[in-house]
Design an enzyme around this catalytic site. Structure first.
Site, PDB file in Angstrom:
ATOM      1  N   SER A   1      49.623  39.508  33.949  1.00  0.00           N
ATOM      2  CA  SER A   1      50.020  38.383  34.791  1.00  0.00           C
ATOM      3  C   SER A   1      49.442  37.114  34.192  1.00  0.00           C
ATOM      4  CB  SER A   1      49.461  38.578  36.210  1.00  0.00           C
ATOM      5  OG  SER A   1      49.574  37.404  36.998  1.00  0.00           O
TER       6      SER A   1
ATOM      7  N   TYR B   1      42.725  40.860  42.116  1.00  0.00           N
ATOM      8  CA  TYR B   1      43.947  40.844  41.312  1.00  0.00           C
ATOM      9  C   TYR B   1      43.643  40.329  39.907  1.00  0.00           C
ATOM     10  CZ  TYR B   1      48.921  40.135  40.273  1.00  0.00           C
ATOM     11  OH  TYR B   1      50.186  40.183  39.713  1.00  0.00           O
TER      12      TYR B   1
END
Length: 279
Positions: A142, A155
């Site tokens: 990401s 995350y």
């Protein structure tokens, strides 16, 4: 890998979002598919649409955080279709919560799926990939695997880990038949925000999950279909690193130019988002 026709391609998290878009685009190119997802109903919808292209599709409900389950899936793929040529470790979840108040169970949930799911997929399918003349691993990190963001520590940790793991693996496999790509999407129009575990917003305040998902939808600039197209092209061109979206490219540039101060720049943006979000 210039031609994916008849290649056996594994996609995790294929029940929705980028995973489903990848499955459908690969099916349109004539690839044979091995698909898994933790949600059986969503997975079956993907299988039904992909099968309409006349390609072989094997599917299984799999929790990628479970090492034995992923290994069983890999063994069954080999029996049903043959050895895989490509694996795309796409399955992922999100958590929005501050470090001080974070539930350890939630933290481990994110790491087990986002990071260990990638490791499990690579370990289970590497022996199959070794048997192919030309093979490819795609791991989805990401832009949050490049920059740190408040309320996203779990995350961030999972996606930074995917980046480091993938880049080390690529070097270990350098000169072999297996190419490796690490993907860093920015905001993609998927259900990840709706399915996230939400406690705090980016300003550290208690968050409304529905509002957070709606705000994410407004900011997400890239469709799942476009993200999938870019990933397929990256496989075909043996691209090592892929940033998806203008937002990802801009944030990557800011981090490179201001490695010690990018948080200050982003902090101004967070405050503006919070201010105008109240209007």
């Amino acid at each position: 890998m210039k031609n994916l026709e008849q290649k056996i391609v594994v996609v995790t998290g294929a029940g929705s979002g980028i995973g489903r878009a990848l499955a459908l685009q690969l099916a349109a190119q004539g690839a044979q598919l091995a698909l898994c997802d933790v949600n059986a109903d969503n997975l079956q919808k993907t299988v039904d649409i992909a099968s309409a292209h006349g390609v072989k599709v094997y599917s299984a409900t799999v929790d990628v955080s479970k090492r034995e389950a992923v290994q069983t899936f890999a063994d069954n793929v080999a029996r049903a279709l043959g050895n895989a040529s490509v694996i795309i470790n796409n399955a992922g979840v999100a958590l929005s919560q501050n470090v001080e108040t974070m539930n350890r169970q939630d933290f481990e949930w994110v790491l087990n799926i986002n990071f260990w799911g990638v490791v499990n997929g690579c370990e289970a399918f590497l022996p199959q990939l070794r048997q192919q003349k030309d093979a490819h691993i795609v791991n989805i990190s990401s832009i949050f695997g490049i920059i740190g963001v408040p309320s996203q520590s779990a995350y961030n940790a999972s996606k930074f880990a995917v980046k480091g793991f993938t880049e080390a693996l690529r070097q270990e496999l350098n000169g072999s038949n297996i190419h490796v790509t690490c993907v860093h999407p920015g905001g993609i129009k998927t259900n990840i925000a709706r399915n996230a575990r939400v406690h705090n917003d980016i300003m550290g305040k208690a968050a409304d999950p529905k509002k957070l998902a709606a705000d994410f939808d407004k900011l997400a600039a890239t469709t799942a279909e476009e993200a999938a197209r870019q990933i397929v092209r990256a496989i075909e061109s043996n691209q090592k690193r892929l940033l998806i979206g203008k937002d990802a490219k801009a944030l990557d540039a800011i981090q490179r130019l201001l490695p010690n101060h990018y948080d200050t720049v982003l902090g101004i943006g967070y405050k503006l988002m919070d201010k105008f979000g109240k209007r």
